[in-house]
Scaffold this active site. Structure first.
Site, mmCIF file in Angstrom:
data_model
loop_
_atom_site.group_PDB
_atom_site.id
_atom_site.type_symbol
_atom_site.label_atom_id
_atom_site.label_comp_id
_atom_site.label_asym_id
_atom_site.label_seq_id
_atom_site.Cartn_x
_atom_site.Cartn_y
_atom_site.Cartn_z
ATOM 1 C CD GLU A 121 -3.151 -0.807 2.054
ATOM 2 O OE1 GLU A 121 -3.144 -0.151 2.931
ATOM 3 O OE2 GLU A 121 -4.107 -1.727 1.870
ATOM 4 C CD GLU B 73 -3.831 -5.764 3.062
ATOM 5 O OE1 GLU B 73 -4.621 -4.971 3.516
ATOM 6 O OE2 GLU B 73 -2.711 -5.411 3.288
#
Length: 495
Positions: free
Chosen positions: A172, A295
């Site tokens: 991320e 995720e």
């Protein structure tokens, strides 16, 4: 004629369902590692070298193919050398402001993977780390002997190098991993991945940090600048019925509207895969680069009375339907989707297992993973489903979804979801090419209330049961599905 029709071509395969779609993710977050997986060797809780025995045995049943660690956001502040040899504590700035003991480090994680017989997927630190730090971690884990890092590994008790199959270069990095622009991260990725080298016969599958939800520009930039240097590109998407910042919604106290919204948002992953996949096709028409959805899952408000930074939430039949719906979509995109890792394994977000002291329970999501494991590495069968609508407040979704696969020995497994919280579904399925099944059986996961869940006082409230509400006559299968249900039908090959 039934309101739901389907045709399964039992002799036509569309591809292989990569077992890694059933992957997992364990981050240093809340009670995900400590208390969940790791209790230490001095604990009164039964353990194997510090790993909870009950949790380990339950996870073994799932045939976990791959486990991602140490994060998540934690990965981009994790300095691996603090977690080997003499351990150094650190502040976990992302999740609850707790002190990280580093008691569970590289050796403990690799031991866990060996006990689970799964592949390790390690995520490296790009956000606050250095190229040298990442390079030395690879050397520490995989170089045989005679170098500073391999010798240090031996001093710390591991003689032989580990096999490392998957490595993520940052996490991320558009957000908690550094708030970077895609062009900047693409250049950093090119630099860092250079030093993720193959030693001792390893062939590391390199995964670049990909987009958040619908950031299609991120995918475009990464593929344009670095597709030739990656094996996989990640995508993160959580199913959140409410607003991420203003209130995601309760895991157990939710309305019928929220049920429908949750199912609608779960289905959105299909559109995301298609659109990101189309961009990837532009630069990778042979689909060499895997889309790694590392995720995914439900994200609700934390349970009242718990540390909000620990992301501890209950798990209902709603979560089970979300998981099953995702798997059906992942199957349909099996050429491009090569791995998926649900967030997370124990005590965090859409967990398989919840623990409280010595007690442990299996969630409805765990049961879906256990039912669906038969699809791992099986051949996806061509399936066309004509579903009636699930209607709510003027909006519609397909009420049922079906996925079918054939194992190497010829057994056919069919999973069916009815996401409607009120109405049953009767489906008629034509099994084209099926001559005869030697035997067949069914399993169902369902509940009478849409917030039904397991508790430590009633840990088996939601669990799979034998399912017999179906008939098989020649190649015609008729199934009666109650509301809010997931069904597995197995047709065993006639030997």
């Amino acid at each position: 004629m039934s309101e739901h029709q389907a045709v399964i071509q039992t002799d036509i395969a569309k591809g292989t369902i990569n077992k890694n779609i059933y992957g997992h993710f364990a981050e240093h977050l809340g009670r995900g590692i400590y208390e969940g997986i790791w209790v230490g060797t001095d604990s009164d809780i039964p353990n194997i070298n510090g790993i909870r025995k009950d949790v380990l045995e339950a996870l073994k049943q799932l045939h976990i193919p791959v486990l991602r660690w140490p994060g998540g956001c934690f990965a981009d502040e994790y300095h691996w050398a603090n977690g080997v040899g003499d351990r150094k504590t650190m502040l976990n700035t992302h999740w609850g402001g707790t002190i990280e003991s580093n008691e569970f480090g590289t050796h403990e994680f690799m031991m866990l993977c060996e006990l689970l017989e799964c592949e390790p997927y390690i995520c490296g630190n790009v956000g606050s780390g250095t190229v040298q730090e990442m390079s030395e971690w690879i050397e520490y884990m995989t170089f045989e002997e005679g170098t500073p890092m391999s010798d240090w590994r031996k001093q710390n008790g591991r003689e032989e190098p580990w096999k490392l199959k998957y490595f993520g270069v940052g996490n991320e990095n558009w957000g908690c991993g550094g708030n970077m622009h895609p062009e900047y991260y693409a250049d950093l990725y090119r630099r860092f991945q250079t030093y993720v080298r193959n030693y001792s016969g390893n062939d590391i599958y390199k995964i670049a940090g990909g987009a958040n939800v619908d950031d299609f520009n991120w995918t475009d930039v990464l593929m344009k600048k670095a597709a030739g240097l990656m094996d996989g590109l990640s995508l993160h998407y959580y199913t959140i019925p409410g607003d991420f910042w203003k209130g995601k919604g309760s895991a157990t106290e939710f309305t019928e509207d929220e049920w429908f919204i949750t199912m609608k948002k779960a289905k959105y992953i299909d559109e995301l895969i298609q659109k990101h996949g189309t961009i990837m096709d532009r630069y990778d028409p042979e689909q060499r680069v895997g889309l790694i959805i590392d995720e995914w899952g439900t994200w609700f408000d934390p349970e009242p009375g718990t540390n909000p930074g620990f992301l501890y939430q209950q798990n209902t039949i709603r979560d089970a339907l979300v998981a099953a719906s995702h798997f059906h979509i992942f199957h349909q995109h099996c050429r491009r989707v090569q791995m998926a890792n649900i967030a997370q394994t124990v005590n965090v977000l859409q967990a398989m297992i919840l623990t409280e002291g010595e007690r442990m329970l299996l969630t409805p999501t765990y049961h879906v993973f256990n039912m669906f494991k038969v699809h791992q590495d099986a051949s996806l069968l061509a399936t066309e489903t004509m579903s009636a609508d699930y209607e709510w407040n003027g909006e519609t979704l397909p009420q049922i979804s079906i996925s079918a696969s054939k194992q190497a020995e010829g057994d056919i497994n069919i999973t069916i979801c009815n996401i409607d919280h009120q109405n049953k579904a009767e489906a008629e399925i034509e099994l084209r090419g099926l001559h005869k099944a030697a035997d067949h059986s069914g399993v169902i996961l369902t509940a009478e209330k849409m917030n039904a869940h397991n508790t430590f006082d009633d840990p088996h409230h939601v669990k799979p049961e034998s399912f017999r509400q179906y008939t098989l006559s020649k190649n015609k299968l008729k199934v009666k599905l109650p509301p809010m249900s997931v069904v597995l039908l197995t047709l065993r090959a006639d030997s």
